[in-house]
Design an enzyme around this catalytic site. Structure first.
Site, short mmCIF file in Angstrom:
data_model
loop_
_atom_site.label_atom_id
_atom_site.label_comp_id
_atom_site.label_asym_id
_atom_site.label_seq_id
_atom_site.Cartn_x
_atom_site.Cartn_y
_atom_site.Cartn_z
N GLU A 172 0.77 -1.17 -0.04
CA GLU A 172 -0.01 0.02 -0.16
C GLU A 172 0.73 1.07 -0.15
O GLU A 172 0.79 1.95 1.15
CB GLU A 172 -0.93 -0.06 1.38
N GLU A 289 -5.46 -8.22 -0.62
CA GLU A 289 -6.15 -8.14 0.67
C GLU A 289 -7.63 -7.81 0.57
O GLU A 289 -7.98 -6.82 -0.41
CB GLU A 289 -5.57 -6.96 1.60
#
Ligand code: BGC
Length: 469
Positions: A172, A289
């Site tokens: 991320e 995710e």
């Protein structure tokens, strides 16, 4: 010359062959060849289809700080449940020197070796990444060398590991790590890794927390062994309700019912990823995710998780659920057991579907996994009566002609796919209306009586002149 008719020599040869065949595909034994990854039609490694993140462990400041210490047996538990992949988030930045050569602590490296080895022993595909490198999000250029040094060390350490160990560059990327900076940095990181690992799968995701919407700003090196990753937590208000690390934290209580709109939000994101991958040479995709926090209700979590996983699979997107045994956990490590409803949502039993029963009042029984062709009995138990306006059960929403209504509060729901039955209630205003009319009458009467008393009083006090005038 070897006499191949000699049975003893044959036996020795056979044993040798067996030994070679048994030569484990795992670990750092240079002599053993590594296994070929099986390949999906679309190029995604077959062994990377259904995975799970072992979160809150090695990406905590120290393993154990966030309540998860990876136990060896987790990997066989995960494998036996039907997963083929584990993603292991790692906070290398907390274990590497802050000055060149940015050495990674030996003890930490050994711990990571151990964890990877245990996962590989179970024949799992293993993804290791650089997770929670928060400093690089604030100061990307200041941390460029350190980031590359971390990858150089990881790459050297695992250069002889089998192909089913994959490297994911950075979890991320966000904040000051803008797409321009990230595109430049990822090129350098891939170059660094390729010095020692010419063909290892490298997983790369876009900026803005691996959002599909930022894929359009991602540029890639010319490399055949790249997998594209993205994360999906939509709608955030549902998946992150009550999340302590989010400020402000979305309020608890938001359900996910699987309405057309709710479904479209998810399929739109998946389709953006598929479209982008197609336009870039049919790149393999990994939903690295997705998950809903444990403060959401279980019915909604099961529906959401099942929907996301199946829609990803329909599009040939490999996935890794977030996560194994912490706040989003599908495994209860204290009890040593899976949360079966959630596990089934990820890895459904053949021809089994989740029937969910919802009600705003009272209690409703019957939610669970049932096999196709059977009936789920949904029973509504009224425990609330509503105040001041009573609520009355009206009907079940979501019934089909095949369903059998047994009595007002009980229905047998036919299982032909995932289904949701909802008890619909209505407010009973009749009692309130009657009470209001009675109240108004009583008020009128008392006013009348009061008025008459007042008149009498004034009369007694000689004020009657005015009235009589
Ligand atoms: C973060 C976790 C967080 C999860 C869901 C992950 O990428 O590393 O800390 O729990 O996303 O928000």
């Amino acid at each position: 010359m070897v006499n191949i008719t000699n049975p003893r020599i044959n036996n020795i040869l056979l044993s040798l062959l067996v030994l070679i065949a048994l030569c484990s595909p795992t670990l750092s034994d240079d002599q053993c060849s590594t296994p070929q990854l099986q390949i999906y039609e679309d190029g995604v490694a077959l062994k990377m289809k259904r995975g799970i993140n072992i979160g809150n462990a090695l990406e905590a400041p120290r393993e154990g700080d966030w309540g998860v210490y990876i136990r060896d047996e987790y990997f066989s538990i995960i494998r036996e449940a039907g997963f083929d992949t584990v993603r292991i988030p790692i906070r290398w930045s907390a274990h590497a020197g802050v000055e060149p050569p940015y050495k990674i602590e030996d003890e930490f490296f050994s711990r990571v070796d151990h964890v990877i080895n245990k996962a590989l022993e179970q024949n799992l595909t293993v993804i290791i990444n650089v997770h929670h490198y928060e400093e690089i999000m604030r100061d990307p250029l200041g941390h460029r060398e350190r980031f590359l040094a971390i990858w150089r060390q990881i790459s050297e350490r695992y250069r002889n590991y089998p192909e089913n160990l994959c490297f994911e560059l950075l979890n991320e990327p966000h904040d000051a790590l803008t797409s321009d900076l990230w595109n430049a940095l990822l090129l350098d990181a891939v170059k660094t890794i390729r010095e020692t690992n010419p063909a290892r799968k490298i997983i790369i995701g876009p900026v803005d927390w691996n959002s599909v919407h930022s894929l359009k700003r991602l540029t890639l090196p010319d490399d055949e062994n790249i997998i594209i990753t993205f994360h999906l937590y939509t709608p955030f208000e549902f998946t992150h309700q009550g999340a302590e690390w989010v400020s402000p934290s979305p309020p608890v209580g938001r359900k996910w019912l699987g309405t057309e709109d709710e479904q479209r939000q998810i399929t739109d994101e998946l389709d953006i990823a598929v479209q982008w991958a197609k336009e870039h040479g049919n790149l393999p995709l990994l939903l690295g995710e997705f998950g809903a926090y444990g403060k959401a209700d279980m019915n909604s979590r099961v529906r959401w998780t099942y929907f996301v996983a199946r829609e990803a699979e329909r599009r040939n997107i490999a996935w890794c659920y977030w996560e194994f045994c912490a706040g989003f956990g599908v495994y209860d490590s204290k009890k040593g057991e899976w949360r079966e409803d959630l596990l089934n949502a990820l890895i459904p039993k053949e021809d089994a579907f989740y029937i969910s029963a919802e009600t705003d009042y009272g209690e409703i029984l019957g939610s669970g996994w049932y096999y196709r062709g059977t009936y789920a009995t949904v029973k509504l138990e009224r425990t609330e009566f509503g105040f001041p306006i009573p609520v009355i059960f009206d009907h079940f929403e979501g019934l089909k002609p095949e369903d059998i209504v047994l009595d007002r509060g009980t229905v047998k729901v036919y299982v032909d796919g995932p289904r949701m039955v909802k008890a619909i209630w209505r407010r009973d205003y009749s009692k309130l209306a009657a009470a209001s009319v009675a109240g108004l009458l009583a008020m009128g009467l008392s006013l009348l009586l009061y008025w008459r008393r007042l008149k009498r009083k004034w009369k007694r006090n000689g004020l009657n002149k005015r009235f009589n005038a």
